[in-house]
Structure formats: C-alpha cells, structure tokens
Design a protein around this motif. Structure first.
Motif, PDB file in Angstrom:
ATOM      1  N   LEU A  21       0.833  -1.230  -0.124  1.00 46.43           N
ATOM      2  CA  LEU A  21      -0.026   0.017  -0.024  1.00 46.43           C
ATOM      3  C   LEU A  21       0.818   1.045  -0.129  1.00 46.43           C
ATOM      4  O   LEU A  21       1.883   1.453   0.674  1.00 46.43           O
ATOM      5  CB  LEU A  21      -0.952   0.153   1.286  1.00 46.43           C
ATOM      6  N   SER A  22       0.330   2.293  -0.604  1.00 47.55           N
ATOM      7  CA  SER A  22       1.309   3.339  -0.988  1.00 47.55           C
ATOM      8  C   SER A  22       0.372   4.515  -0.004  1.00 47.55           C
ATOM      9  O   SER A  22      -0.436   4.257   0.514  1.00 47.55           O
ATOM     10  CB  SER A  22       1.255   3.761  -2.201  1.00 47.55           C
ATOM     11  N   GLU A  23       1.162   5.696  -0.044  1.00 44.66           N
ATOM     12  CA  GLU A  23       0.427   6.927   0.582  1.00 44.66           C
ATOM     13  C   GLU A  23      -0.633   7.222  -0.146  1.00 44.66           C
ATOM     14  O   GLU A  23      -1.642   7.522   0.791  1.00 44.66           O
ATOM     15  CB  GLU A  23       1.480   8.219   0.735  1.00 44.66           C
ATOM     16  N   SER A  24      -0.944   7.197  -1.155  1.00 39.23           N
ATOM     17  CA  SER A  24      -2.255   7.520  -2.010  1.00 39.23           C
ATOM     18  C   SER A  24      -3.179   6.537  -1.510  1.00 39.23           C
ATOM     19  O   SER A  24      -4.360   6.953  -1.526  1.00 39.23           O
ATOM     20  CB  SER A  24      -1.829   7.699  -3.579  1.00 39.23           C
ATOM     21  N   ASP A  25      -2.804   5.092  -1.645  1.00 45.03           N
ATOM     22  CA  ASP A  25      -3.900   4.309  -1.124  1.00 45.03           C
ATOM     23  C   ASP A  25      -4.399   4.373   0.142  1.00 45.03           C
ATOM     24  O   ASP A  25      -5.652   4.280   0.548  1.00 45.03           O
ATOM     25  CB  ASP A  25      -3.199   2.784  -1.252  1.00 45.03           C
ATOM     26  N   ILE A  26      -3.566   4.821   1.126  1.00 46.50           N
ATOM     27  CA  ILE A  26      -3.901   5.272   2.594  1.00 46.50           C
ATOM     28  C   ILE A  26      -4.903   6.460   2.509  1.00 46.50           C
ATOM     29  O   ILE A  26      -5.812   6.506   3.468  1.00 46.50           O
ATOM     30  CB  ILE A  26      -2.589   5.152   3.458  1.00 46.50           C
ATOM     31  N   ARG A  27      -4.470   7.564   1.769  1.00 50.84           N
ATOM     32  CA  ARG A  27      -5.020   8.603   1.713  1.00 50.84           C
ATOM     33  C   ARG A  27      -6.719   8.173   1.186  1.00 50.84           C
ATOM     34  O   ARG A  27      -7.791   8.813   1.795  1.00 50.84           O
ATOM     35  CB  ARG A  27      -4.686   9.664   0.751  1.00 50.84           C
ATOM     36  N   SER A  28      -6.498   7.387  -0.015  1.00 51.68           N
ATOM     37  CA  SER A  28      -8.027   7.340  -0.603  1.00 51.68           C
ATOM     38  C   SER A  28      -8.953   6.425   0.455  1.00 51.68           C
ATOM     39  O   SER A  28     -10.140   6.592   0.412  1.00 51.68           O
ATOM     40  CB  SER A  28      -7.893   6.416  -1.640  1.00 51.68           C
ATOM     41  N   VAL A  29      -8.185   5.644   1.535  1.00 49.84           N
ATOM     42  CA  VAL A  29      -9.190   4.775   2.446  1.00 49.84           C
ATOM     43  C   VAL A  29      -9.583   5.788   3.539  1.00 49.84           C
ATOM     44  O   VAL A  29     -10.736   5.893   3.827  1.00 49.84           O
ATOM     45  CB  VAL A  29      -8.422   3.677   2.941  1.00 49.84           C
ATOM     46  N   ALA A 112     -14.455   2.843   3.426  1.00 51.75           N
ATOM     47  CA  ALA A 112     -13.347   2.348   3.515  1.00 51.75           C
ATOM     48  C   ALA A 112     -13.014   0.963   3.297  1.00 51.75           C
ATOM     49  O   ALA A 112     -11.877   0.502   2.666  1.00 51.75           O
ATOM     50  CB  ALA A 112     -12.601   2.629   4.925  1.00 51.75           C
ATOM     51  N   SER A 113     -14.001   0.057   3.607  1.00 52.09           N
ATOM     52  CA  SER A 113     -13.944  -1.436   3.385  1.00 52.09           C
ATOM     53  C   SER A 113     -13.894  -1.597   1.855  1.00 52.09           C
ATOM     54  O   SER A 113     -13.360  -2.542   1.473  1.00 52.09           O
ATOM     55  CB  SER A 113     -15.150  -1.987   4.182  1.00 52.09           C
ATOM     56  N   ALA A 114     -14.742  -0.705   1.404  1.00 57.20           N
ATOM     57  CA  ALA A 114     -14.875  -1.049  -0.227  1.00 57.20           C
ATOM     58  C   ALA A 114     -13.508  -0.678  -0.981  1.00 57.20           C
ATOM     59  O   ALA A 114     -13.207  -1.364  -1.809  1.00 57.20           O
ATOM     60  CB  ALA A 114     -16.281  -0.351  -0.528  1.00 57.20           C
ATOM     61  N   ALA A 115     -13.160   0.326  -0.390  1.00 56.02           N
ATOM     62  CA  ALA A 115     -11.703   0.715  -1.040  1.00 56.02           C
ATOM     63  C   ALA A 115     -10.569  -0.247  -0.670  1.00 56.02           C
ATOM     64  O   ALA A 115      -9.919  -0.782  -1.634  1.00 56.02           O
ATOM     65  CB  ALA A 115     -11.204   2.143  -0.475  1.00 56.02           C
ATOM     66  N   SER A 116     -10.691  -0.865   0.506  1.00 57.84           N
ATOM     67  CA  SER A 116      -9.795  -2.019   0.761  1.00 57.84           C
ATOM     68  C   SER A 116      -9.854  -3.289  -0.099  1.00 57.84           C
ATOM     69  O   SER A 116      -8.947  -3.689  -0.644  1.00 57.84           O
ATOM     70  CB  SER A 116      -9.776  -2.177   2.280  1.00 57.84           C
ATOM     71  N   ARG A 117     -11.382  -3.626  -0.233  1.00 59.68           N
ATOM     72  CA  ARG A 117     -11.505  -4.610  -1.101  1.00 59.68           C
ATOM     73  C   ARG A 117     -10.965  -4.452  -2.506  1.00 59.68           C
ATOM     74  O   ARG A 117     -10.394  -5.331  -3.221  1.00 59.68           O
ATOM     75  CB  ARG A 117     -12.832  -5.040  -1.064  1.00 59.68           C
ATOM     76  N   ALA A 118     -11.281  -3.165  -3.102  1.00 58.16           N
ATOM     77  CA  ALA A 118     -10.807  -2.996  -4.397  1.00 58.16           C
ATOM     78  C   ALA A 118      -9.196  -2.964  -4.618  1.00 58.16           C
ATOM     79  O   ALA A 118      -8.648  -3.341  -5.411  1.00 58.16           O
ATOM     80  CB  ALA A 118     -11.063  -1.506  -4.712  1.00 58.16           C
ATOM     81  N   ILE A 119      -8.398  -2.663  -3.526  1.00 58.60           N
ATOM     82  CA  ILE A 119      -7.083  -2.657  -3.371  1.00 58.60           C
ATOM     83  C   ILE A 119      -6.543  -4.203  -3.465  1.00 58.60           C
ATOM     84  O   ILE A 119      -5.521  -4.599  -4.170  1.00 58.60           O
ATOM     85  CB  ILE A 119      -6.492  -2.125  -2.272  1.00 58.60           C
ATOM     86  N   GLN A 120      -7.350  -4.712  -2.702  1.00 59.46           N
ATOM     87  CA  GLN A 120      -6.904  -6.394  -2.734  1.00 59.46           C
ATOM     88  C   GLN A 120      -7.308  -7.220  -3.849  1.00 59.46           C
ATOM     89  O   GLN A 120      -6.502  -7.848  -4.441  1.00 59.46           O
ATOM     90  CB  GLN A 120      -7.872  -6.987  -1.645  1.00 59.46           C
ATOM     91  N   LEU A 121      -8.211  -6.643  -4.476  1.00 51.96           N
ATOM     92  CA  LEU A 121      -8.911  -7.221  -5.824  1.00 51.96           C
ATOM     93  C   LEU A 121      -7.534  -6.974  -6.853  1.00 51.96           C
ATOM     94  O   LEU A 121      -7.129  -7.753  -7.673  1.00 51.96           O
ATOM     95  CB  LEU A 121     -10.172  -6.886  -6.337  1.00 51.96           C
TER      96      LEU A 121
END
Length: 157
Positions: A21-29, A112-121
């Motif tokens: 995970l990057s800073e932008s991933d963390i920001r988006s969540v 946040a959960s949806a964003a997390s799932r998108a990152i996992q996928l």
C-alpha cells in the motif's frame, strides 16, 4: 500538557500498513472520514518501501476522531491496522467505554472497506496475471522441447 495537546491535534498514527500500500492508497481509504492535509508513511532504507507505519493529519479534530473510532483493528490488505491519536498521554492505558458508532462513521467505514477490497482485488489480479505468464513460459518451453524429441524420433526411422 501532553494530554491537552493530544486532544486538540487532528493528527493520527496508523501502524501495521501492508507493504504493497502506498501513501495514495492510505489517503483514499482514510479520506472517507474528512479532508486530509497530509499523509506521511515512514520510509524504509530500501527506496520505494515504507516501514509499515505513518501519520495522517486531518483538517478537523472530528475527522481524526472518527477515523480512529472506525479504523482501529480494520483489516486492510490482509493486515489489521492499529490506529490511534498521534500523541497518547501516559495515563491513557485504560480502555475507553464503547459507544454505538454513529451512522456517518459507519458509512465512512463501509466506504473504507470497499476501497480496501478494491485494493485487494487489484493485487490478486496482478498476482494471477504474473502466475499465468509464468505458467505460459514453462508450458511453451516444454512444448518446444517435446517437439525436439518428436523430430529426433522421426529422423531415426
């Protein structure tokens, strides 16, 4: 004095962040809880890598409090985040009483959960693509090798 400072700063600490995970991933969540002024992941000595923890600064104290309430022990990328106030006074070792989560915070946690799932996928798709390519290379190599054996048998006859 530390307790006063902690209660007035809209800055939170996030630990156990997955390496992919990057800073932008963390920001988006975390922006589901409000405007963010800064996201800083502690950088590792290896370029492009972080140490798995960092800080997020929100525009408002309410956003920071909502993020802590909803995201502590949240599963992001297969790891449970540890989220808390950036400055924790020593006398805060006592567990706070749990209050019901307001609907706004629940909605932000769902986002946040949806964003997390998108990152996992996305990560799973990348791994599947790599695995498929690697399998194809091995298969192609075997096919050409098998063809060589067939040609050898034909030339012996």
């Amino acid at each position: 004095q530390i307790a006063e400072e902690a209660s007035t700063q809209p800055r939170i600490f996030v630990a156990s962040i997955h390496q992919d995970l990057s800073e932008s991933d963390i920001r988006s969540v975390f922006e589901a809880f409000g405007g963010i002024t800064a996201v800083e992941l502690s950088q590792d000595v290896t370029p492009g890598k972080h140490q798995g923890y960092g800080f997020i600064e929100y525009e408002t104290l309410e956003s920071a409090n909502d993020a802590v309430a909803a995201m502590n022990l949240f599963d992001l990328g297969g790891q449970f985040l540890r989220v808390g106030r950036a400055i924790t006074p020593p006398q805060m070792n006592i567990e706070p009483e749990q209050e019901p989560v307001p609907p706004e915070i629940a909605a932000a946690a769902a986002a946040a959960s949806a964003a997390s799932r998108a990152i996992q996928l996305q990560e799973e798709a990348k791994q599947a693509s790599r695995s498929s390519r690697d399998h194809g290379k091995k298969h192609n190599h075997r096919s050409s090798h098998d063809g060589d054996k067939t040609r050898e048998r034909s030339s012996r006859r």
